[in-house]
Design a protein around this motif. Structure first.
Motif, PDB file in Angstrom:
ATOM      1  N   LEU A  95      -2.068   5.081   3.225  1.00 43.36           N
ATOM      2  CA  LEU A  95      -3.398   4.701   3.708  1.00 43.36           C
ATOM      3  C   LEU A  95      -3.852   3.402   3.039  1.00 43.36           C
ATOM      4  CD1 LEU A  95      -5.295   8.107   4.010  1.00 43.36           C
ATOM      5  CD2 LEU A  95      -3.733   6.977   5.596  1.00 43.36           C
ATOM      6  N   LYS A  96      -3.367   3.174   1.818  1.00 42.78           N
ATOM      7  CA  LYS A  96      -3.687   1.910   1.146  1.00 42.78           C
ATOM      8  C   LYS A  96      -2.469   1.458   0.350  1.00 42.78           C
ATOM      9  CE  LYS A  96      -6.682  -0.487  -1.965  1.00 42.78           C
ATOM     10  NZ  LYS A  96      -5.494  -1.351  -2.098  1.00 42.78           N
ATOM     11  N   THR A  97      -2.079   0.207   0.541  1.00 44.72           N
ATOM     12  CA  THR A  97      -0.903  -0.279  -0.192  1.00 44.72           C
ATOM     13  C   THR A  97      -1.297  -0.685  -1.622  1.00 44.72           C
ATOM     14  OG1 THR A  97      -1.286  -2.496   0.664  1.00 44.72           O
ATOM     15  CG2 THR A  97       0.243  -1.105   1.888  1.00 44.72           C
ATOM     16  N   ILE A  98      -0.306  -0.816  -2.467  1.00 39.07           N
ATOM     17  CA  ILE A  98      -0.517  -1.174  -3.882  1.00 39.07           C
ATOM     18  C   ILE A  98      -0.457  -2.694  -4.016  1.00 39.07           C
ATOM     19  CG2 ILE A  98       0.436  -0.901  -6.216  1.00 39.07           C
ATOM     20  CD1 ILE A  98      -0.733   1.702  -4.914  1.00 39.07           C
ATOM     21  N   GLU A  99      -1.536  -3.275  -4.491  1.00 41.77           N
ATOM     22  CA  GLU A  99      -1.611  -4.747  -4.525  1.00 41.77           C
ATOM     23  C   GLU A  99      -2.018  -5.341  -5.875  1.00 41.77           C
ATOM     24  OE1 GLU A  99      -4.270  -5.758  -1.295  1.00 41.77           O
ATOM     25  OE2 GLU A  99      -2.950  -4.740   0.138  1.00 41.77           O
ATOM     26  N   ASN A 100      -2.811  -4.609  -6.654  1.00 43.10           N
ATOM     27  CA  ASN A 100      -3.369  -5.228  -7.870  1.00 43.10           C
ATOM     28  C   ASN A 100      -3.376  -4.230  -9.039  1.00 43.10           C
ATOM     29  OD1 ASN A 100      -5.620  -3.494  -7.433  1.00 43.10           O
ATOM     30  ND2 ASN A 100      -6.434  -4.982  -5.962  1.00 43.10           N
ATOM     31  N   TYR A 101      -3.846  -4.692 -10.188  1.00 46.96           N
ATOM     32  CA  TYR A 101      -3.853  -3.857 -11.397  1.00 46.96           C
ATOM     33  C   TYR A 101      -4.574  -2.531 -11.178  1.00 46.96           C
ATOM     34  CZ  TYR A 101      -2.057  -7.679 -14.261  1.00 46.96           C
ATOM     35  OH  TYR A 101      -1.267  -8.655 -14.799  1.00 46.96           O
ATOM     36  N   LYS A 102      -5.727  -2.610 -10.488  1.00 46.02           N
ATOM     37  CA  LYS A 102      -6.529  -1.401 -10.292  1.00 46.02           C
ATOM     38  C   LYS A 102      -5.733  -0.371  -9.462  1.00 46.02           C
ATOM     39  CE  LYS A 102     -11.218  -0.053  -9.018  1.00 46.02           C
ATOM     40  NZ  LYS A 102     -10.999   0.478  -7.648  1.00 46.02           N
ATOM     41  N   ASP A 103      -5.092  -0.842  -8.411  1.00 46.01           N
ATOM     42  CA  ASP A 103      -4.276   0.066  -7.591  1.00 46.01           C
ATOM     43  C   ASP A 103      -3.212   0.748  -8.455  1.00 46.01           C
ATOM     44  OD1 ASP A 103      -5.641  -0.866  -5.347  1.00 46.01           O
ATOM     45  OD2 ASP A 103      -4.090  -2.323  -4.820  1.00 46.01           O
ATOM     46  N   ILE A 104      -2.620  -0.042  -9.335  1.00 42.99           N
ATOM     47  CA  ILE A 104      -1.535   0.507 -10.167  1.00 42.99           C
ATOM     48  C   ILE A 104      -2.100   1.497 -11.191  1.00 42.99           C
ATOM     49  CG2 ILE A 104       0.368  -0.072 -11.756  1.00 42.99           C
ATOM     50  CD1 ILE A 104       0.421  -2.867 -10.366  1.00 42.99           C
ATOM     51  N   SER A 105      -3.237   1.140 -11.792  1.00 39.73           N
ATOM     52  CA  SER A 105      -3.877   2.060 -12.752  1.00 39.73           C
ATOM     53  C   SER A 105      -4.236   3.378 -12.090  1.00 39.73           C
ATOM     54  CB  SER A 105      -5.170   1.456 -13.309  1.00 39.73           C
ATOM     55  OG  SER A 105      -4.897   0.233 -13.916  1.00 39.73           O
ATOM     56  N   ASN A 106      -4.620   3.314 -10.825  1.00 40.45           N
ATOM     57  CA  ASN A 106      -5.009   4.538 -10.109  1.00 40.45           C
ATOM     58  C   ASN A 106      -3.834   5.470  -9.802  1.00 40.45           C
ATOM     59  OD1 ASN A 106      -7.693   3.869 -10.101  1.00 40.45           O
ATOM     60  ND2 ASN A 106      -7.679   2.979  -8.032  1.00 40.45           N
ATOM     61  N   SER A 145       9.005  -1.033  -3.236  1.00 41.99           N
ATOM     62  CA  SER A 145       8.833  -1.725  -1.950  1.00 41.99           C
ATOM     63  C   SER A 145       8.048  -0.836  -0.982  1.00 41.99           C
ATOM     64  CB  SER A 145      10.184  -2.141  -1.354  1.00 41.99           C
ATOM     65  OG  SER A 145      10.897  -1.028  -0.866  1.00 41.99           O
ATOM     66  N   TYR A 146       8.240   0.479  -1.092  1.00 39.61           N
ATOM     67  CA  TYR A 146       7.472   1.410  -0.254  1.00 39.61           C
ATOM     68  C   TYR A 146       5.987   1.381  -0.608  1.00 39.61           C
ATOM     69  CZ  TYR A 146       7.722   5.043   3.225  1.00 39.61           C
ATOM     70  OH  TYR A 146       7.605   5.725   4.406  1.00 39.61           O
ATOM     71  N   LEU A 147       5.696   1.344  -1.891  1.00 38.25           N
ATOM     72  CA  LEU A 147       4.295   1.298  -2.338  1.00 38.25           C
ATOM     73  C   LEU A 147       3.609   0.007  -1.885  1.00 38.25           C
ATOM     74  CD1 LEU A 147       4.467   2.515  -6.065  1.00 38.25           C
ATOM     75  CD2 LEU A 147       3.709   3.841  -4.089  1.00 38.25           C
ATOM     76  N   VAL A 148       4.363  -1.086  -1.946  1.00 42.09           N
ATOM     77  CA  VAL A 148       3.766  -2.401  -1.676  1.00 42.09           C
ATOM     78  C   VAL A 148       3.668  -2.674  -0.175  1.00 42.09           C
ATOM     79  CG1 VAL A 148       4.063  -4.894  -2.020  1.00 42.09           C
ATOM     80  CG2 VAL A 148       4.525  -3.310  -3.902  1.00 42.09           C
ATOM     81  N   GLU A 149       4.679  -2.272   0.574  1.00 39.56           N
ATOM     82  CA  GLU A 149       4.662  -2.509   2.023  1.00 39.56           C
ATOM     83  C   GLU A 149       3.874  -1.413   2.747  1.00 39.56           C
ATOM     84  OE1 GLU A 149       6.283  -5.212   3.382  1.00 39.56           O
ATOM     85  OE2 GLU A 149       7.418  -5.846   1.616  1.00 39.56           O
ATOM     86  N   GLY A 150       3.808  -0.237   2.147  1.00 43.37           N
ATOM     87  CA  GLY A 150       3.071   0.881   2.754  1.00 43.37           C
ATOM     88  C   GLY A 150       3.884   1.675   3.745  1.00 43.37           C
ATOM     89  N   LYS A 151       5.094   1.238   4.009  1.00 39.59           N
ATOM     90  CA  LYS A 151       5.965   1.904   4.987  1.00 39.59           C
ATOM     91  C   LYS A 151       7.344   1.270   4.921  1.00 39.59           C
ATOM     92  CE  LYS A 151       4.340  -1.354   8.418  1.00 39.59           C
ATOM     93  NZ  LYS A 151       3.687  -1.626   9.669  1.00 39.59           N
ATOM     94  N   ALA A 152       8.270   1.823   5.700  1.00 38.28           N
ATOM     95  CA  ALA A 152       9.590   1.202   5.790  1.00 38.28           C
ATOM     96  C   ALA A 152       9.426  -0.206   6.356  1.00 38.28           C
ATOM     97  CB  ALA A 152      10.494   2.035   6.684  1.00 38.28           C
ATOM     98  N   THR A 153      10.207  -1.149   5.878  1.00 43.45           N
ATOM     99  CA  THR A 153      10.066  -2.548   6.287  1.00 43.45           C
ATOM    100  C   THR A 153      11.432  -3.146   6.555  1.00 43.45           C
ATOM    101  OG1 THR A 153       9.306  -4.730   5.554  1.00 43.45           O
ATOM    102  CG2 THR A 153      10.113  -3.274   3.851  1.00 43.45           C
ATOM    103  N   ARG A 154      11.461  -4.262   7.284  1.00 44.23           N
ATOM    104  CA  ARG A 154      12.726  -4.971   7.502  1.00 44.23           C
ATOM    105  C   ARG A 154      12.842  -6.173   6.598  1.00 44.23           C
ATOM    106  NH1 ARG A 154      14.124  -5.901  13.818  1.00 44.23           N
ATOM    107  NH2 ARG A 154      15.903  -6.955  12.897  1.00 44.23           N
ATOM    108  N   ASN A 155      11.704  -6.796   6.268  1.00 44.03           N
ATOM    109  CA  ASN A 155      11.801  -8.104   5.627  1.00 44.03           C
ATOM    110  C   ASN A 155      11.330  -8.151   4.169  1.00 44.03           C
ATOM    111  OD1 ASN A 155       9.008  -8.008   5.943  1.00 44.03           O
ATOM    112  ND2 ASN A 155       9.137  -9.021   7.929  1.00 44.03           N
TER     113      ASN A 155
END
Lengths: 341, 341
Positions: A95-106, A145-155
């Protein structure tokens, strides 16, 4: 207990070549497809009775030499409290991808109370099987890569952007994920898995510079900590990037795909065992062609290293089960000839 | 005429390193995005005025040393009378995939009357530009995978199945496609392109056995016929499979991605030039980081082989144009230092 899989992992003498398959509990099995009409992959994982049934299914039907715990790359999302939707044919979508320090802390740290069903599944499997059980974690790059893209990705563009342009955030994320994947692997080993496979499928999208600077140190750290538990550690990836760094990756077994020339692996002067190599597409073809390709592969085996038969990626849903059964029997028979037992 | 691109293709002395980009006429350009709001890729290709405008756009804006004809892997579908739908963000989707002898027989052979607009575009470009024009065909495997899968794919299962289980049909198809891609390339050369790039992106999904037995003979045949026209032939693919067969592929230039260690390429004892290597994701990062990575790359150049700067794949839509402009200038400047001119 059938120990030929574990012996091959340790380069010990075996009576024949052990066989198992990635995604051996998968859509090519009627029974599995029926289960999946009712339950998502995450629901199966959360329900030990169903998860045990699904994990054992191929062991009974195929006569394979190891049982892989039915799991998924994304299982740790459960204890990390990452929210996702299940989308048919796509897997979990964050529902939300991981992008910054706060996301990672959570991201919550490993807590076995949130994942107890995995331990229960392993305990039941231990009592039910006479083949070794293989535990399952994703590799750090592949999981991140799953956390950052939010889903399976090609690129992998978002993942590479974070790695290359937000380097401090990247390292913070990799450190946290390494610790959590380690804890999850440790938990599986303590509950009784006999070996552990790290699924790092997607590293081959990286060049050597990226892998060496942004991924490899974490992988080395993870594997060195896991090795203290004395169960074989299998490192699986697609492509041949891992082979370029084989001297730095301390896995007991390298599981490789069809892009790797395994005859060269047998000549590398380092102790490790080899798993895999056959393109799973070969299993869609005739008995005759399957046997031809398996013979070509097995002709490259040398006694200095253990060898475990597997495909280079998961069994395809379209695969006829007769082909898989025939293949297991054929590899066992050929292995007896090769090892002279 | 700016000839440094053609000189580098032929390993001749140059004043500086030539630069161009795959997908240099692409979504990272405002003007291109506006055109694409009105026209599909196929519509642009069919309309010489628009196609010329789009092809020239990056040459004017970026000061690159070559102009790639705006085209697509699927352009030959037009003269082959293959029907397709255009689906936004997915490219053409074939109404019927190619599966058997009859499907292959129904593919129409090259007919320049059906593709005259490509010739017209090249003729106008010739009059408008003082940089060389690069023609464009797909490699046979990459093109055939499109015919067999009906669209872009991740796993190439149908293609590999045809190759491995319907081998006679596969060879019949590859033979027909080789002849037609040759005719289309020949037409572009006769109309005036100064070099020709074969886009064979997807061969890296194959193992060596598959490539050597089912693809390479056709590629050798295509390239040897094209070489009689005396324009440089550039062979582009992802991954490092082509490099394993570099002694059998008679291209003048190998265009490689970031998975290839180019310092090794400069040490191979064979005449060819090298193009590419930078991961296009690097162009999403800071000026400072881009310069660092480009310097690392250029430090590997040796004078025994021509080198053409390019990324390992097309420019990404998210790329800031300022980064691309800076990069072109930086490569030209560094090239002057390296070649001492």
């Amino acid at each position: 207990m059938n120990t030929r899989f574990l012996k091959a992992c340790n380069n010990e003498k075996v009576d024949t070549i052990p066989v198992w398959f990635m995604r051996q509990a998968g859509r090519y099995l009627n029974e599995y497809r029926k289960i999946r009409e009712k339950y998502s992959i995450i629901e199966i994982i959360k329900n030990p009775e169903i998860c045990v049934y699904v994990s054992i299914l191929p062991v009974k039907k195929l006569n394979v030499d190891a049982c892989i715990l039915f799991s998924d790359l994304t299982t740790p999302l459960i204890f990390m409290d990452v929210e996702f939707d299940i989308v048919e044919n796509e897997g979990p979508i964050l529902l939300k991808t991981i992008e910054n320090y706060k996301d990672i802390s959570n991201l919550k740290n490993f807590d076995e109370r949130k994942i107890y069903f995995v331990g229960e599944t392993i305990s039941i499997l231990k009592q039910s099987l006479d083949v070794p059980i293989i535990g399952f974690i994703g590799g750090q790059f592949t999981f991140v890569s799953y956390l950052v893209e939010g889903k399976a990705t090609r690129n992998f563009i978002k993942t590479k952007f974070l790695m290359l342009n937000e380097t401090k955030i990247w390292h913070y994320l990799m450190e946290k994920i390494t610790e959590n994947l380690f804890m999850f692997a440790k938990y599986q080993i303590e509950k009784g898995v006999d070996a552990l496979q790290i699924f790092d499928s997607w590293i081959y999208v990286l060049g050597s510079y990226e892998f060496e600077n942004f991924v490899l140190p974490y992988l080395e750290n993870l594997i060195s900590k896991l090795k203290s538990f004395k169960v074989p550690i299998i490192y699986f990836s697609l492509g041949d990037l891992a082979i370029k760094f084989i001297n730095k990756i301390d896995a007991d077994v390298f599981s490789v795909d069809w892009r790797v020339d395994i005859s060269q692996l047998f000549n590398i002067d380092k102790k490790f065992a080899i798993q895999g190599n056959l393109d799973p597409c070969v299993l869609l073809t005739s008995f005759e062609n399957i046997k031809l390709r398996v013979e070509m592969l097995l002709n490259q085996i040398k006694n200095n290293k253990g060898y475990i038969f597997n495909c280079g990626h998961g069994i395809l849903p379209q695969t006829p089960i007769e082909n898989v059964k025939m293949l297991v029997e054929f590899v066992h028979q050929k292995g007896r000839e090769i090892y002279g037992s």
